[in-house]
Design an enzyme around this catalytic site. Structure first.
Site, PDB file in Angstrom:
ATOM      1  CD  GLN A 177      -2.683   0.731   2.733  1.00 33.61           C
ATOM      2  OE1 GLN A 177      -3.242  -0.353   2.883  1.00 33.61           O
ATOM      3  NE2 GLN A 177      -2.704   1.686   3.635  1.00 33.61           N
ATOM      4  CG  MET A 219       5.189  26.949  21.895  1.00 30.69           C
ATOM      5  SD  MET A 219       6.662  25.910  21.705  1.00 30.69           S
ATOM      6  CE  MET A 219       7.866  27.144  21.233  1.00 30.69           C
ATOM      7  CB  THR A 220       1.007  30.978  26.315  1.00 26.48           C
ATOM      8  OG1 THR A 220       0.034  30.257  25.544  1.00 26.48           O
ATOM      9  CG2 THR A 220       1.291  32.296  25.621  1.00 26.48           C
ATOM     10  CD  GLU A 248      10.480  23.980  20.317  1.00 26.94           C
ATOM     11  OE1 GLU A 248      10.978  23.625  21.415  1.00 26.94           O
ATOM     12  OE2 GLU A 248       9.406  23.535  19.895  1.00 26.94           O
TER      13      GLU A 248
END
Length: 420
Positions: free
Chosen positions: A109, A256-257, A193
């Protein structure tokens, strides 16, 4: 008649793009399958219908022999810095009992694994957009090199679009191939980051290159591709970027709190990890809160409608905490023990039935039991954040991460109230 026509004109303007319905998103981690989580659970709970987007985390970017940095796939590696698990992405065969649509993956698949489950979920929920997250906390170290010059940026972006949006996956155990994943992802979420002092201009330029190439692809096939970025909300991280400039390339920022406090400070003091408002009594030299982060970005030039507030589906905690003030703002002796040091998922915390303390100023809660302190969001806290998002005219709410919610998806449902 004039009033009616005016109202119709306003409504038409809003539908034409003058306003956006609130977004509700969550990060879905590729490794959560190893914890027993399946997207089928989200679908069968009914909570999937209330999400507008999911972000699949994470895919790495790699230093290549020619010196460039590009997206890559097709193998598995346990190397922390250069890790890859392509089997989970598109070659792991889900059984009929595990899969969203009840069909078993078969040998040969083109698409299996998590990618196929995301495709199945999208088919059942046409409102749902899926983005692929590049980078993250452990896989962002090559971004500075990859963003250093126009040629490097172009090659990096082109490789990611070819792999995830054109869907040209390397063959792996009979799966993959040209266009195998072409229907899965609706955009890219950049999780660099975090940019450093020398990356300010190149961070903006990299996002501009993503936007340029995504728009070019969209013109080819008549589709609008999304571009978002996960951004730390604190001032010390923001100063190495130019939010007003880079946000022009983005559909929205996944802010990103959370992680304002945690047991990386093993001796404490304890504090809230995702409080809506600051508390002068916390003793923090520079108080952190959702509200402070949102206002910081708006002051820096980011439109309110491009800010999505992040909420944690996990707790932060300490052990050996003094009992004064029920453990709040107290010294500790170390990290509390959870699924990792100093962190525990909401589903586990909630099942303990501990007494909960709610702080009326910060709008955050905590538990304190036998010297262990945990701070986290529950449905009540998230509903208050949803109300805040509506009041401030922000874009919506997102969470890290989907598999940490409880079996009833209580936190997800609370987030979805932002659309009411």
């Amino acid at each position: 008649m004039r009033t009616r026509l005016s109202c119709l004109a306003i409504a038409a303007a809003l539908l034409a793009g003058g306003a956006h319905a609130a977004e509700v998103g969550s990060y879905y981690t590729g490794w959560s399958i190893g914890k027993g989580f399946r997207l089928k659970q989200l679908d069968q709970s009914g909570a999937a219908a209330g999400y507008t987007y999911l972000v699949y985390a994470f895919e790495n970017v790699y230093k290549m022999p020619d010196g460039g940095v590009r997206c890559d796939s097709g193998r598995d590696s346990e190397d922390t810095a250069n890790g890859m698990n392509a089997t989970l992405d598109y070659a792991r065969r889900f059984t009929a009992d595990e899969s969203v649509d009840g069909s078993a993956d078969r040998p040969g698949q083109a698409l299996a694994g998590n990618f196929n489950q995301l495709a199945q979920l999208k088919k059942r929920h046409p409102q749902l957009k899926v983005l692929v997250a590049l980078g993250g906390g452990e896989w962002s170290h090559q971004f500075p090199a990859g963003a250093a010059t126009p040629a490097l940026r172009s090659a990096l972006v082109s490789s990611c679009i070819n792999l995830y949006l054109r869907g040209n996956l390397p063959k792996l155990d009979g799966h993959g191939g040209i266009g195998a994943a072409a229907a899965v992802f609706d955009g890219i979420d950049l999780d660099w980051e975090h940019p450093g002092p020398d990356d300010k201009a190149n961070f903006t330029l990299l996002l501009e290159e993503f936007r340029r190439q995504l728009d070019a692809l969209g013109k080819e096939n008549g589709k609008r591709y999304l571009l978002t970025a996960a951004i730390n909300s604190t001032g010390d991280k923001m100063r190495h970027t130019d939010p007003a400039a880079y946000s022009r390339s983005l559909d929205w920022i996944n802010l990103m709190t959370y992680d304002f406090h945690g047991a990386w400070s093993k001796q404490g003091p304890t504090g809230f990890q995702s409080n809506l408002y600051s508390d002068p009594a916390s003793g923090d030299a520079s108080p952190r809160s959702v509200d402070a982060g949102v206002k910081r970005f708006m002051k820096a030039g980011v439109p309110a409608e491009k800010i999505v507030v992040g909420v944690p589906f996990y707790a932060r905690g300490w052990s050996g905490v003094s009992p004064a003030n029920n453990g709040l703002y107290q010294p500790a002796t170390g990290a509390a023990q959870g699924f990792e040091e100093g962190a525990e998922q909401y589903s586990t915390i909630a099942a303990r039935g501990l007494k909960v303390f709610y702080h009326p100023l910060t709008r955050q809660l905590w538990t304190y039991d036998k010297g262990t302190f945990w701070t986290y969001d529950d449905p009540r806290v998230i509903r208050e954040k949803a109300a805040y998002v509506r009041k401030q005219g922000l874009r919506g709410l997102m969470s890290w991460s989907l598999d940490q919610d409880d079996a009833a998806f209580s936190l997800s449902r609370a987030m979805q109230e932002v659309r009411q």
